[in-house]
Design an enzyme around this catalytic site. Sequence first.
Site: not given
Ligand code: NAD
Ligand code: UDP
Length: 349
Positions: A13, A38, A127-128, A151, A155, A187, A207, A239
């Site tokens: 991912g 994903n 996550s935050a 979600y 966490k 973020n 996002n 953010r």
């Molecule tokens: P992503 O979807 O790109 O990566 C997640 C990966 O996990 C994918 O490759 C998916 O195929 C795999 N996956 C999902 N369920 C699985 C399972 N049951 N078994 C094996 N593989 C599985 O997401 P990301 O943005 O890289 O996020 C990674 C982690 O970080 C997640 O746990 C997410 O909740 C956390 N996180 C992400 C963000 C963000 O904004 N991207 C912010 C805070 C926390």
């Molecule tokens: N946001 C926006 N338009 C979009 C997606 C996000 O204005 O299409 C804004 C959202 O309201 C927030 C900021 O961008 O103020 C970050 O949003 P994101 O979903 O990326 O992260 P999170 O809300 O989870 O912090």
Amino acid sequence: MQTATILVTGGAGYIGSHTCIELLHAGFKVLVVDNLDNSSEESLKRVEQITGKTVDFIKGDVRDAQLMASIFADNKIAATIHFAGLKAVGESCAMPLEYYDNNVNSTLVLCQAMEKANSKNLVFSSSATVYGDPEVLPLTEDMPLSATNPYGRSKLIIEEMLRDLPESDKLKKSDNPWSVALLRYFNPVGAHESGKIGEDPSDTPNNLMPFITQTAVGRRAELSIFGSDYDTVDGTGVRDYIHVVDLARGHVKAVQKLLSKDGIDGVQAYNLGTGNGISVLEMVKAFSAENDVAVPYKLVERRPGDVAACYADATRARVELDWVAEMSLEDMVRDSWKWQSLNPDGYTV
Ligand code: NAD
Ligand code: UDP
């Protein structure tokens, strides 16, 4: 000394693939387990191209107890980074059971396999969002936790579940106690500087940054900015955006801490953010200015569930993990655009 192997769940991912690169650069061996729900295996091929090193890959689901037991039986895993899970807030409201199953259950199965193999060093992707609607900013790790959607609750439940483990070590007088780093990401944006890997959402992005890049590349007509009447610098949401490579390096620092002589005593949470709050309009303007590309936008209603502002105090990560975010807002918007413009349709192969 044999090179330590790190098991990376969800390593194909967005954040996982960038972390694989940093782990390989730091000299670790990497074993990825991912069900590719994903993501695409192509991301791992590109990790190999970028680093000139091999990534071992197993296609499978972390909830598969037999598979996880066999992975720990066949490999000496020094530490595990658990990225695998579902991450879309809106989707989690529509399908909460899938979110609890994938996120909570995968962590449960993983930890059972780790305990059985006596391999108890874990870095968890938190996550935050666990801070809910913050009353005080910047956020420190000891501030109150709450969840506003399934979600976030998944966490929180996982964090609490993991916090029970050190107590069991004490009762069992374990000579190899759990050592767990809960990394609370702010973020993540940006991409590897090569432009070869990046964020590739399979559906319409939720996002901000992927929406901006897909608008700039012509896949979307315009960006909707959710809310312009917040009590912030310009009325739009604020953010703490962090470059994904900085974030990836935070994982390497956490792994190194787990493997050090002191380790982590039980379970410790770390904020990974820059500490800087950036508004949506500031982000759009920085993106257009740095990349010389237009991002048409309109101001619309607030998105339900959004908070006005959220940014980190990352002092604990600096002091205990020796980690700070080093990349600038310009790095974030330049690298996000490089990935999107070189790969307008993401990983298409
Ligand atoms: P992503 O979807 O790109 O990566 C997640 C990966 O996990 C994918 O490759 C998916 O195929 C795999 N996956 C999902 N369920 C699985 C399972 N049951 N078994 C094996 N593989 C599985 O997401 P990301 O943005 O890289 O996020 C990674 C982690 O970080 C997640 O746990 C997410 O909740 C956390 N996180 C992400 C963000 C963000 O904004 N991207 C912010 C805070 C926390
Ligand atoms: N946001 C926006 N338009 C979009 C997606 C996000 O204005 O299409 C804004 C959202 O309201 C927030 C900021 O961008 O103020 C970050 O949003 P994101 O979903 O990326 O992260 P999170 O809300 O989870 O912090």
